[in-house]
Motif scaffolding. Structure first.
Motif, PDB file in Angstrom:
ATOM      1  N   GLU A 232      34.724-114.593  -1.136  1.00 23.35           N
ATOM      2  CA  GLU A 232      34.538-114.052  -2.482  1.00 23.35           C
ATOM      3  C   GLU A 232      33.076-113.624  -2.617  1.00 23.35           C
ATOM      4  O   GLU A 232      32.259-114.301  -3.242  1.00 23.35           O
ATOM      5  CB  GLU A 232      34.918-115.114  -3.527  1.00 23.35           C
ATOM      6  CG  GLU A 232      36.361-115.557  -3.466  1.00 23.35           C
ATOM      7  CD  GLU A 232      37.320-114.434  -3.799  1.00 23.35           C
ATOM      8  OE1 GLU A 232      36.938-113.512  -4.550  1.00 23.35           O
ATOM      9  OE2 GLU A 232      38.470-114.471  -3.308  1.00 23.35           O
ATOM     10  N   THR A 233      32.752-112.516  -2.009  1.00 19.54           N
ATOM     11  CA  THR A 233      31.354-112.092  -1.961  1.00 19.54           C
ATOM     12  C   THR A 233      30.912-111.402  -3.245  1.00 19.54           C
ATOM     13  O   THR A 233      29.742-111.402  -3.589  1.00 19.54           O
ATOM     14  CB  THR A 233      31.131-111.120  -0.788  1.00 19.54           C
ATOM     15  OG1 THR A 233      32.087-110.049  -0.886  1.00 19.54           O
ATOM     16  CG2 THR A 233      31.324-111.835   0.536  1.00 19.54           C
ATOM     17  N   ASP A 374      42.992 -95.150   4.566  1.00 21.80           N
ATOM     18  CA  ASP A 374      43.033 -94.711   3.172  1.00 21.80           C
ATOM     19  C   ASP A 374      42.888 -95.874   2.205  1.00 21.80           C
ATOM     20  O   ASP A 374      42.188 -95.776   1.191  1.00 21.80           O
ATOM     21  CB  ASP A 374      44.340 -93.963   2.887  1.00 21.80           C
ATOM     22  CG  ASP A 374      44.384 -92.598   3.547  1.00 21.80           C
ATOM     23  OD1 ASP A 374      43.383 -91.868   3.458  1.00 21.80           O
ATOM     24  OD2 ASP A 374      45.409 -92.263   4.156  1.00 21.80           O
ATOM     25  N   GLU A 375      43.550 -96.986   2.503  1.00 23.33           N
ATOM     26  CA  GLU A 375      43.455 -98.154   1.635  1.00 23.33           C
ATOM     27  C   GLU A 375      42.073 -98.788   1.701  1.00 23.33           C
ATOM     28  O   GLU A 375      41.527 -99.236   0.679  1.00 23.33           O
ATOM     29  CB  GLU A 375      44.514 -99.188   2.033  1.00 23.33           C
ATOM     30  CG  GLU A 375      45.944 -98.781   1.736  1.00 23.33           C
ATOM     31  CD  GLU A 375      46.567 -97.892   2.806  1.00 23.33           C
ATOM     32  OE1 GLU A 375      47.734 -97.503   2.647  1.00 23.33           O
ATOM     33  OE2 GLU A 375      45.879 -97.586   3.802  1.00 23.33           O
ATOM     34  N   VAL A 376      41.514 -98.858   2.896  1.00 22.35           N
ATOM     35  CA  VAL A 376      40.229 -99.534   3.093  1.00 22.35           C
ATOM     36  C   VAL A 376      39.067 -98.707   2.543  1.00 22.35           C
ATOM     37  O   VAL A 376      38.135 -99.250   1.933  1.00 22.35           O
ATOM     38  CB  VAL A 376      40.013 -99.852   4.587  1.00 22.35           C
ATOM     39  CG1 VAL A 376      38.604-100.379   4.828  1.00 22.35           C
ATOM     40  CG2 VAL A 376      41.048-100.869   5.066  1.00 22.35           C
ATOM     41  N   PHE A 377      39.132 -97.387   2.724  1.00 24.82           N
ATOM     42  CA  PHE A 377      37.992 -96.541   2.359  1.00 24.82           C
ATOM     43  C   PHE A 377      38.239 -95.633   1.153  1.00 24.82           C
ATOM     44  O   PHE A 377      37.376 -94.837   0.794  1.00 24.82           O
ATOM     45  CB  PHE A 377      37.571 -95.693   3.564  1.00 24.82           C
ATOM     46  CG  PHE A 377      36.901 -96.489   4.645  1.00 24.82           C
ATOM     47  CD1 PHE A 377      35.589 -96.911   4.512  1.00 24.82           C
ATOM     48  CD2 PHE A 377      37.601 -96.853   5.783  1.00 24.82           C
ATOM     49  CE1 PHE A 377      34.978 -97.666   5.497  1.00 24.82           C
ATOM     50  CE2 PHE A 377      37.009 -97.611   6.779  1.00 24.82           C
ATOM     51  CZ  PHE A 377      35.690 -98.021   6.640  1.00 24.82           C
ATOM     52  N   GLU A 524      36.622-106.778   3.558  1.00 22.49           N
ATOM     53  CA  GLU A 524      35.702-107.547   2.718  1.00 22.49           C
ATOM     54  C   GLU A 524      34.425-106.758   2.434  1.00 22.49           C
ATOM     55  O   GLU A 524      33.895-106.790   1.316  1.00 22.49           O
ATOM     56  CB  GLU A 524      35.367-108.877   3.401  1.00 22.49           C
ATOM     57  CG  GLU A 524      36.528-109.858   3.390  1.00 22.49           C
ATOM     58  CD  GLU A 524      36.348-111.003   4.368  1.00 22.49           C
ATOM     59  OE1 GLU A 524      35.316-111.027   5.077  1.00 22.49           O
ATOM     60  OE2 GLU A 524      37.240-111.876   4.438  1.00 22.49           O
ATOM     61  N   PHE A 525      33.954-106.014   3.447  1.00 21.47           N
ATOM     62  CA  PHE A 525      32.729-105.246   3.234  1.00 21.47           C
ATOM     63  C   PHE A 525      32.952-104.101   2.246  1.00 21.47           C
ATOM     64  O   PHE A 525      32.146-103.902   1.326  1.00 21.47           O
ATOM     65  CB  PHE A 525      32.201-104.681   4.562  1.00 21.47           C
ATOM     66  CG  PHE A 525      30.924-103.907   4.402  1.00 21.47           C
ATOM     67  CD1 PHE A 525      29.727-104.566   4.175  1.00 21.47           C
ATOM     68  CD2 PHE A 525      30.916-102.512   4.433  1.00 21.47           C
ATOM     69  CE1 PHE A 525      28.541-103.854   3.996  1.00 21.47           C
ATOM     70  CE2 PHE A 525      29.753-101.802   4.255  1.00 21.47           C
ATOM     71  CZ  PHE A 525      28.554-102.469   4.035  1.00 21.47           C
ATOM     72  N   THR A 526      34.028-103.352   2.398  1.00 22.79           N
ATOM     73  CA  THR A 526      34.256-102.225   1.483  1.00 22.79           C
ATOM     74  C   THR A 526      34.573-102.707   0.068  1.00 22.79           C
ATOM     75  O   THR A 526      34.384-101.965  -0.892  1.00 22.79           O
ATOM     76  CB  THR A 526      35.394-101.308   1.986  1.00 22.79           C
ATOM     77  OG1 THR A 526      36.592-102.080   2.174  1.00 22.79           O
ATOM     78  CG2 THR A 526      35.004-100.620   3.279  1.00 22.79           C
ATOM     79  N   ASN A 527      35.028-103.944  -0.070  1.00 21.78           N
ATOM     80  CA  ASN A 527      35.236-104.517  -1.400  1.00 21.78           C
ATOM     81  C   ASN A 527      33.936-104.981  -2.038  1.00 21.78           C
ATOM     82  O   ASN A 527      33.897-105.256  -3.235  1.00 21.78           O
ATOM     83  CB  ASN A 527      36.206-105.699  -1.335  1.00 21.78           C
ATOM     84  CG  ASN A 527      37.649-105.255  -1.463  1.00 21.78           C
ATOM     85  OD1 ASN A 527      37.942-104.070  -1.604  1.00 21.78           O
ATOM     86  ND2 ASN A 527      38.571-106.198  -1.412  1.00 21.78           N
ATOM     87  N   SER A 528      32.877-105.083  -1.233  1.00 21.04           N
ATOM     88  CA  SER A 528      31.606-105.605  -1.749  1.00 21.04           C
ATOM     89  C   SER A 528      30.613-104.508  -2.118  1.00 21.04           C
ATOM     90  O   SER A 528      29.576-104.791  -2.707  1.00 21.04           O
ATOM     91  CB  SER A 528      30.966-106.529  -0.706  1.00 21.04           C
ATOM     92  OG  SER A 528      30.427-105.781   0.380  1.00 21.04           O
ATOM     93  N   ILE A 529      30.916-103.256  -1.773  1.00 19.66           N
ATOM     94  CA  ILE A 529      29.969-102.167  -2.039  1.00 19.66           C
ATOM     95  C   ILE A 529      30.401-101.379  -3.274  1.00 19.66           C
ATOM     96  O   ILE A 529      31.555-101.426  -3.675  1.00 19.66           O
ATOM     97  CB  ILE A 529      29.831-101.229  -0.816  1.00 19.66           C
ATOM     98  CG1 ILE A 529      31.184-100.615  -0.443  1.00 19.66           C
ATOM     99  CG2 ILE A 529      29.229-101.985   0.358  1.00 19.66           C
ATOM    100  CD1 ILE A 529      31.131 -99.654   0.736  1.00 19.66           C
TER     101      ILE A 529
END
Length: 635
Positions: A232-233, A374-377, A524-529
């Motif tokens: 949970e970043t 597509d989902e990730v980015f 997790e990274f793309t959810n944190s930016i």
């Protein structure tokens, strides 16, 4: 890569009886694992237990056979999938004094579980579904991966608990076919597929992604738990775009490298879109010899984008294999492709995915894909609607919107399956929602809620709102931002549609597909930016394209791509017409007692006569009927 099965029976069965059951289940999924077959069977004081697997040998071909036991024979595992960080986990365990007998990732899962129990599941990076029988505590654990790349179905009857990689193993093992699930039926007709935890059958379920099931053999009860493995970043507001680009690039190279470990030949699917182009580039740069790339083109130029894949193949210097197809190439395979899903599934891109898998298998055993990009980015056109719906509904009154829909209806009519400007404009107008739940309408590619009320008989309509489970699960009542849309897609569309399509069509050809973008660290990274790193204005997948733009011709990554569509709406008027007409035969519909006869016939005949283009709805209906009559009765 394999397929797994399992049975726990309250009855005292002999070992021979158990082996006969589990072997019968294995025989139905030979396509998932043609290289090896394994079974485990025993009866203890409380239950009769059998585990089975079919193996497609990819890693440690000589010594990775299953089922695999612990040294003391008290723990047994059957495993389907790949663990991409198994080398690092093996090194970690060796540092703790753990000894290994093979080089397989299966043994790593087994030893990690022996060391850390169920908390070990969160450490696995991979695509997997596996079962562990632990005699020490008299429990069976069934586990599914973070994104749901590998399937796992289960059912509980009065005497048996049964699970497997494909529904066919379960349905052909239980005494009678279950009734149709009202939830599953309504989800399918809305979405064109059925996401976990539902299936088309009552009391038969999919284990949700990133969950494990714990079955207690002593009292024959089970519980399902989430695997708590995401950080949970929160949003990192301090990161610069330049730093984020660097991290994305590094994460993708690492992911491609980890997903290219194989003891058999490997290549990539290359459509010429951003995602497959980036994956192919990264793989090519990591190899000393040219890689194999594979693409499908269409004789119908409206759907053909093979020129883009050729461009990328030239850039990366791959050994490129291109297959141009038309309707005739699929005619003989349509039945096998659709019925192999074991429940209704109407994503028409499954057809070309099957063909590219079939052709690819002639050259390699493993293929990397661009799935999940597509989902990730943030790459879907539907993500634009987050901005547009809020602006539109604030500016345009509902009455004006309804008036616009009515007056434009005759202007936007199309008679063929040509998804051009009229089709897209009509789809746009129909997707605007003044109640805050527009996104669930956007992802409903089959029937709208109002259409369902017209076509389904009342006793088959879902009495509650069809998406209530997912709204509660995500806690997203009124999705209105990119993060909401992506989280909904991960739970529903990715697990229920995209990954099902690729798994079933590739495994039907005994081909293993791996998706480097489906990596927990990348998610997790793309959810944190910040969201505008992903969708900047109208520029989708902005950060991904910025990370790799220097390695492609100018603006190449910004070229539009139509996706893996096929003209099924037109095929329904030609090669599939007679079969379709048999499904709307009035006595047939009356006996089936699911659909309203007149509205269903009108829907189909208007499409066949060119009065309306009902491609998506009629194809969805056709796929359901094909499944139904293949499963329950013959016309």
């Amino acid at each position: 890569m394999c397929g797994i099965n399992g049975v726990i029976s309250k009855r005292k069965l002999s070992r021979q009886e158990l082996i006969k059951i589990i072997q019968g289940m294995n025989n139905l999924i030979i396509h998932r694992g043609p290289d090896d077959n394994g079974v485990f069977a025993e009866t203890n004081p409380n239950a009769s237990i059998a585990l089975g697997m079919r193996r497609l040998s990819i890693i440690d071909i000589e010594s990775g056979n299953q089922p695999m036991n612990s040294e003391d024979k008290n723990i047994t595992i059957v495993f389907n999938g790949e663990i991409y960080n198994f080398i690092q986990l093996r090194q970690y365990l060796v540092s703790k004094g753990v000894k290994f007998n093979t080089k397989s990732d299966t043994e790593v899962i087994l030893k990690l579980y022996e060391t850390e129990g169920v908390s070990s599941f969160k450490k696995l990076d991979g695509m997997f579904a596996f079962s562990i029988y632990d005699k020490n505590i008299n429990k069976v654990f069934i586990v599914r991966d973070f994104f749901g790349e590998k399937p796992l179905y289960y059912t509980s009857t009065s005497n048996n608990f049964i699970w497997g990689s494909e529904l066919k193993s379960i349905i052909n093992t239980i005494d009678t076919k279950p009734d149709i699930s009202i939830d599953g039926l309504n989800l399918f007709l809305r979405l064109t597929y059925i996401p976990a935890p539902y299936t088309i059958y009552e009391d038969c379920h999919k284990l949700e992604a990133n969950h494990y099931l714990s079955y207690d053999i002593d009292d024959h009860s089970f519980e399902i738990y989430p695997i708590s493995n995401t950080k949970e970043t929160g949003l990192n507001k301090k990161i610069s775009f330049k730093e984020a680009v660097y991290n994305v690039k590094d994460l993708i190279y690492q992911s491609v490298e980890s997903r290219s470990i194989s003891d058999v030949p490997l290549g990539t699917f290359l459509s010429g879109g951003v995602d497959s182009s980036v994956v192919s580039l990264c793989l090519a740069q990591s190899k000393s010899t040219p890689i194999n790339t594979f693409s499908i083109g269409f004789k119908n130029k409206v759907y053909d984008e093979s020129e883009k894949s050729r461009t990328v193949a030239n850039i990366i210097g791959s050994d490129h294999h291109e297959f141009i197809i038309d309707e005739k190439d699929l005619e003989e395979d349509v039945h096998n492709i659709l019925t192999n899903f074991d429940e209704p599934f109407a994503d028409s891109s499954a057809l070309p995915t099957f063909l590219v898998s079939k052709k690819t298998k002639e050259h390699v055993t493993v293929a990397l894909t661009g799935d999940g990009g597509d989902e990730v980015f943030g790459g879907y056109n539907k993500y634009y609607m987050g901005k547009f719906n809020k602006t539109y509904t604030n500016v345009v009154p509902r009455k004006v919107h309804n008036f616009l829909k009515e007056v434009t209806k005759p202007l936007l009519k199309v008679s063929s399956d040509n998804r051009g400007l009229k089709f897209k404009t009509k789809r746009l107008l129909n997707s605007f929602d003044y109640n805050g739940q527009f996104y669930y309408d956007i992802i409903s590619l089959g029937f709208t809620n109002n259409h369902l009320k017209n076509i389904l008989k009342n006793d088959h309509l879902d009495s509650k709102k069809v998406f209530d489970y997912y709204i509660k699960k995500t806690n997203i009542q009124n999705p209105d931002n990119l993060t909401d849309f992506r989280n909904i897609d991960k739970l529903i569309s990715l697990e229920g549609d995209m990954l099902v399509k690729v798994d079933r069509t590739s495994m039907l050809n005994s081909l293993e597909c791996r998706a480097p973008f489906l990596n927990k660290k990348i998610w997790e990274f793309t959810n944190s930016i910040p969201e505008n790193f992903l969708l900047k204005g109208w520029n989708k997948k902005y950060i991904l394209k910025e990370a790799f733009k220097s390695q492609f011709p100018k603006d190449f990554l910004n070229k539009s791509k139509s996706g893996f569509g096929v003209p099924v709406g037109d095929w329904l008027k030609t090669s599939l017409k007679l079969e379709l007409l048999s499904y709307i035969n009035e006595p047939t519909l009356i006996e089936q007692d699911i659909f309203n006869v007149q509205t269903t016939k009108e829907l189909v005949l208007n499409h066949l006569n060119g009065k309306d283009d009902n491609s998506f709805k009629v194809w969805t209906f056709y796929c359901f009927q094909k499944w139904y009559y293949n499963t329950y009765s013959k016309i």
